[in-house]
Design a protein around this motif. Structure first.
Motif, PDB file in Angstrom:
ATOM      1  N   ALA A 144       6.120   0.147   8.248  1.00  0.00           N
ATOM      2  CA  ALA A 144       7.001  -0.718   9.164  1.00  0.00           C
ATOM      3  C   ALA A 144       6.766  -1.885   9.399  1.00  0.00           C
ATOM      4  N   ASN A 145       5.478  -2.319   9.521  1.00  0.00           N
ATOM      5  CA  ASN A 145       4.900  -3.178   9.346  1.00  0.00           C
ATOM      6  C   ASN A 145       4.416  -3.893   8.277  1.00  0.00           C
ATOM      7  N   ILE A 146       3.598  -3.227   7.314  1.00  0.00           N
ATOM      8  CA  ILE A 146       3.785  -3.674   6.127  1.00  0.00           C
ATOM      9  C   ILE A 146       5.364  -4.262   5.517  1.00  0.00           C
ATOM     10  N   LEU A 147       6.475  -3.378   5.193  1.00  0.00           N
ATOM     11  CA  LEU A 147       7.536  -3.900   5.425  1.00  0.00           C
ATOM     12  C   LEU A 147       8.468  -5.284   6.113  1.00  0.00           C
TER      13      LEU A 147
ATOM     14  N   PRO B 161       0.931  -1.155  -0.562  1.00  0.00           N
ATOM     15  CA  PRO B 161      -0.365  -0.023  -0.446  1.00  0.00           C
ATOM     16  C   PRO B 161       0.926   1.592   0.029  1.00  0.00           C
ATOM     17  N   SER B 162       0.421   2.536  -0.628  1.00  0.00           N
ATOM     18  CA  SER B 162       1.062   3.360  -1.064  1.00  0.00           C
ATOM     19  C   SER B 162       2.259   3.269  -1.779  1.00  0.00           C
ATOM     20  N   ALA B 163       2.565   2.614  -2.053  1.00  0.00           N
ATOM     21  CA  ALA B 163       3.954   2.492  -3.177  1.00  0.00           C
ATOM     22  C   ALA B 163       3.696   1.425  -4.199  1.00  0.00           C
TER      23      ALA B 163
ATOM     24  N   TRP C  35       7.799   4.606  -2.111  1.00  0.00           N
ATOM     25  CA  TRP C  35       6.878   4.973  -1.381  1.00  0.00           C
ATOM     26  C   TRP C  35       6.208   7.090  -2.797  1.00  0.00           C
ATOM     27  N   TRP C  36       4.510   6.758  -2.755  1.00  0.00           N
ATOM     28  CA  TRP C  36       3.633   7.834  -3.246  1.00  0.00           C
ATOM     29  C   TRP C  36       3.924   8.817  -2.468  1.00  0.00           C
TER      30      TRP C  36
END
Length: 274
Positions: free
Chosen positions: A63-66, A32-34, A54-55
């Motif tokens: 951090a959790n997404i990564l 999300p957001s990238a 990242w957009w």
């Protein structure tokens, strides 16, 4: 301008498609957001170079997404270091610097931004009355350039992207691989090759013979390439890494253009238990 048109080469789908054509295992990781992250899977590790892009401004949740992305190694673009640390990545290689030349201004503005010594060499090249032309890359017509590039890699002790990737890129996107050649009468004295991806071009390889170095042919080639790329509507030319230790001459050439130097984020390894 749409943000996906300004992706670095390593994160552009055209580059990933070329890698797949050569047998590389390339994954697309969605965050999300990238932008979709282009990653290479090798030896059980998943590597993302110059990404994620990242957009929007990343927040605590990134951090959790990564952490759950499956990306083991990230060569960071430089904007998400806090998120990488929070996600359990640890720095394993210090940042490199890259030179980025804006194409949004005029040719006169770019000339004014050049270092005085760079402009002086450009003037010498113009007085040499070299014939400069450009064309789409053709493996048959430009085989001599690939041979010259391999020879200089051997003599200078460096390695670059395999020519098979370049040829695959040109086959899939023939209008996006451009070769600029400077000739003295009929003989080539210098050449530069650029990869176009979206509204960005990347300087990929260059060669110069003795006559080309003596006349400053690469200076004339780069100026002519910038003018052409600007007319084509591109926003930026990525001149690649600036290495003042191992390639000081090339570093001076890139810095002299007036390009902006920018630090990347270094290489980061995901430590699973953090």
């Amino acid at each position: 301008m749409e943000p996906d048109l300004c992706l670095p080469l390593q994160q552009h789908p055209q580059y990933s498609a070329a890698l797949r054509q050569t047998g590389c295992a390339v994954l697309e990781v969605h965050l999300p957001s990238a932008a979709p992250v282009q990653a290479i899977s090798r030896f059980g590790l998943t590597l993302a170079s110059r990404g994620p892009i990242w957009w929007a401004e990343y927040g605590p949740n990134d951090a959790n997404i990564l952490r759950c992305s499956g990306l083991n190694v990230i060569n960071s673009i430089g904007y998400d270091l806090a998120a990488l640390r929070s996600a359990g990545y640890r720095l394993i290689h210090t940042p490199n610097w890259v030179a980025e030349l804006s194409l949004s201004g005029t040719s006169s503005a770019r000339l004014a931004a050049m270092k005085p010594k760079w402009r002086a060499t450009l003037s010498r090249a113009e007085k040499a009355r070299l014939r400069v032309k450009h064309d789409r890359f053709d493996p048959l017509c430009h085989g001599w350039l690939l041979s010259a590039d391999l020879a200089q890699q051997r003599s200078k002790g460096f390695r670059s992207l395999p020519h098979t990737v370049l040829q695959a890129y040109a086959k899939a996107s023939p209008d996006h691989v451009l070769v600029f050649v400077a000739s003295d009468k009929r003989d080539p004295v210098a050449a530069m090759l650029f990869l176009v991806h979206g509204h960005v071009a990347t300087y990929h390889l260059g060669w110069s013979g003795v006559a080309g170095r003596r006349s400053g042919a690469h200076h004339a080639l780069l100026v002519r390439a910038c003018d052409h790329l600007e007319r084509r509507g591109l926003a930026r030319l990525d001149l690649g890494q600036v290495d003042t230790v191992n390639a000081p001459g090339l570093a001076r050439f890139k810095i002299g253009t007036g390009a902006q130097l920018r630090a990347l984020g270094g290489s980061w390894l995901r430590v699973p238990w953090l």
